[in-house]
Design an enzyme around this catalytic site. Sequence first.
Site, mmCIF file in Angstrom:
data_model
loop_
_atom_site.group_PDB
_atom_site.id
_atom_site.type_symbol
_atom_site.label_atom_id
_atom_site.label_comp_id
_atom_site.label_asym_id
_atom_site.label_seq_id
_atom_site.Cartn_x
_atom_site.Cartn_y
_atom_site.Cartn_z
ATOM 1 N N GLU A 91 42.670 24.550 -38.401
ATOM 2 C CA GLU A 91 43.600 23.829 -37.538
ATOM 3 C C GLU A 91 44.326 22.716 -38.283
ATOM 4 O OE1 GLU A 91 41.396 24.536 -33.272
ATOM 5 O OE2 GLU A 91 40.865 22.729 -34.363
ATOM 6 N N CYS A 104 48.269 16.269 -40.159
ATOM 7 C CA CYS A 104 46.868 16.247 -40.551
ATOM 8 C C CYS A 104 46.512 17.679 -40.940
ATOM 9 C CB CYS A 104 46.032 15.759 -39.367
ATOM 10 S SG CYS A 104 44.259 15.839 -39.656
ATOM 11 N N CYS A 111 32.980 23.269 -42.441
ATOM 12 C CA CYS A 111 32.616 22.157 -43.324
ATOM 13 C C CYS A 111 31.108 22.178 -43.512
ATOM 14 C CB CYS A 111 33.045 20.825 -42.697
ATOM 15 S SG CYS A 111 32.790 19.397 -43.789
ATOM 16 N N CYS A 115 27.923 16.097 -40.859
ATOM 17 C CA CYS A 115 27.983 14.789 -40.188
ATOM 18 C C CYS A 115 27.632 15.001 -38.708
ATOM 19 C CB CYS A 115 29.373 14.177 -40.316
ATOM 20 S SG CYS A 115 29.848 13.862 -42.027
ATOM 21 N N CYS A 118 30.522 14.938 -35.829
ATOM 22 C CA CYS A 118 31.785 15.663 -36.020
ATOM 23 C C CYS A 118 31.693 17.094 -35.513
ATOM 24 C CB CYS A 118 32.144 15.655 -37.507
ATOM 25 S SG CYS A 118 33.681 16.513 -37.870
ATOM 26 N N CYS A 336 40.498 13.203 -34.224
ATOM 27 C CA CYS A 336 39.558 13.166 -35.347
ATOM 28 C C CYS A 336 38.207 13.711 -34.909
ATOM 29 C CB CYS A 336 39.296 11.731 -35.806
ATOM 30 S SG CYS A 336 40.715 10.923 -36.463
HETATM 31 N N1 SAH Z 1 35.643 15.305 -44.526
HETATM 32 C C1 SAH Z 1 36.624 14.273 -44.684
HETATM 33 C C2 SAH Z 1 37.867 14.608 -43.916
HETATM 34 C C3 SAH Z 1 37.724 14.572 -42.423
HETATM 35 S S1 SAH Z 1 38.653 13.225 -41.896
HETATM 36 C C4 SAH Z 1 36.020 12.938 -44.311
HETATM 37 O O1 SAH Z 1 34.868 12.923 -43.896
HETATM 38 O O2 SAH Z 1 36.650 11.900 -44.491
HETATM 39 C C5 SAH Z 1 38.269 13.033 -40.300
HETATM 40 C C6 SAH Z 1 37.857 11.620 -39.971
HETATM 41 O O3 SAH Z 1 37.440 11.620 -38.601
HETATM 42 C C7 SAH Z 1 36.671 11.166 -40.783
HETATM 43 O O4 SAH Z 1 36.697 9.788 -41.004
HETATM 44 C C8 SAH Z 1 35.531 11.525 -39.842
HETATM 45 O O5 SAH Z 1 34.372 10.843 -40.157
HETATM 46 C C9 SAH Z 1 36.123 11.122 -38.503
HETATM 47 N N2 SAH Z 1 35.454 11.735 -37.361
HETATM 48 C C10 SAH Z 1 34.647 12.812 -37.335
HETATM 49 N N3 SAH Z 1 34.217 13.065 -36.096
HETATM 50 C C11 SAH Z 1 34.765 12.118 -35.306
HETATM 51 C C12 SAH Z 1 34.733 11.853 -33.911
HETATM 52 N N4 SAH Z 1 34.050 12.630 -33.093
HETATM 53 N N5 SAH Z 1 35.436 10.797 -33.453
HETATM 54 C C13 SAH Z 1 36.188 10.036 -34.290
HETATM 55 N N6 SAH Z 1 36.265 10.245 -35.611
HETATM 56 C C14 SAH Z 1 35.568 11.273 -36.115
#
Ligand code: SAH
Length: 347
Positions: A91, A104, A111, A115, A118, A336
């Site tokens: 996406e 984006c 992935c 985390c 996420c 995000c």
């Molecule tokens: N893998 C990379 C790129 C993903 S960026 C990274 O970790 O930076 C996406 C951003 O959104 C990251 O900062 C991630 O930690 C954040 N993110 C992930 N899940 C989220 C959520 N449920 N709410 C808000 N931010 C989130």
Amino acid sequence: MKQDILSLSFDELSRSLEELGEKKFRATQIYQWIWTKRVRNFNEMSNLSQTLRDRLAETYFFQTVKIATPQKSSDGSCKFAFSLNDGNIVEGVLIPAKDRVTACISTQVGCGMQCTFCATASLGFTRNLSVGEITDQYFVMDSYAQQHMGNGISNIVYMGMGEPLMNYVAVTQSVARLIDPKTVGLAPSRITLSTSGIIKNIIKLADNGFPCNLAVSLHAPKDLLRTQLMPINKTNPIAKLSDALAYYHEKTNNRITIEYMLLKGVNDSLQNARDLAEFTKRFPVKINVIEFNPHKAASYQKSDRQALDAFVNFLKGLNLIVNVRYSKGRDIAAACGQLAAKHRKQN
Ligand code: SAH
């Protein structure tokens, strides 16, 4: 076996064409068709002979993406599902604002970072995207933006599905294509790569003089908590991450963006803010405080307004640069951490 022509730099393409017995200037023509005119079909390369077009089609293919109709959010952002040659789906999101249109883009199918907050993590890791699969998300969304938003894309964030620094080669090559003044020519300052903190590749970016912005998803300033939220912290702990970022700053002279998402009762106390401030002492930073976006795969809650304000005001009181990011596209699961397209098309 055919070769993916989108993964070739200009020099590699020149060499490859020379091996086919073609003249040097053909590389310039073909590179322009691909990267300036954005053509993804040899038959459209009208200044090449039919024989050469056929020859190219026998030798190369385009590893690219196709789109379904985008989903529009009530706040104006748009989510695109891109299908890949092998049936996988990733996406991308277009986020229009007053003075910019941000894209984006994704770097992996799924992935592997796991985390806990996420949605993409729940997919697991399938494979890395190729250079063409990364750049073409930009090209497809850029023409959509031009047609429907009045402006093309001004900014790119590598913040979609996947961990960009676990796909180092294709990601840095895609950046090189997008900032190449001979082709797209985006200003490096308009591109941001976000990482969960893969130390050895932050060092590699530093050594290679990465010209764009680097953002690090920190989310917790101490190892115990960060490892709970982000298992990658076990092998990429905070002290070493801090060393790598100090080195990155020394080499590139760039300010680093720290992303810190607030989870209610988990990482949003004043002590957490104090520890975060401590973490940022060794290099200049901008802190993006992100609201948590809820989704089915995680049981966290977003911090309440009071906790958020207190957290942000504490940091601002130390003269740190802090922005609060209220995510867009929540109603279409495009915010995000909400990107979680199904791996494969259902046949
Ligand atoms: N893998 C990379 C790129 C993903 S960026 C990274 O970790 O930076 C996406 C951003 O959104 C990251 O900062 C991630 O930690 C954040 N993110 C992930 N899940 C989220 C959520 N449920 N709410 C808000 N931010 C989130």
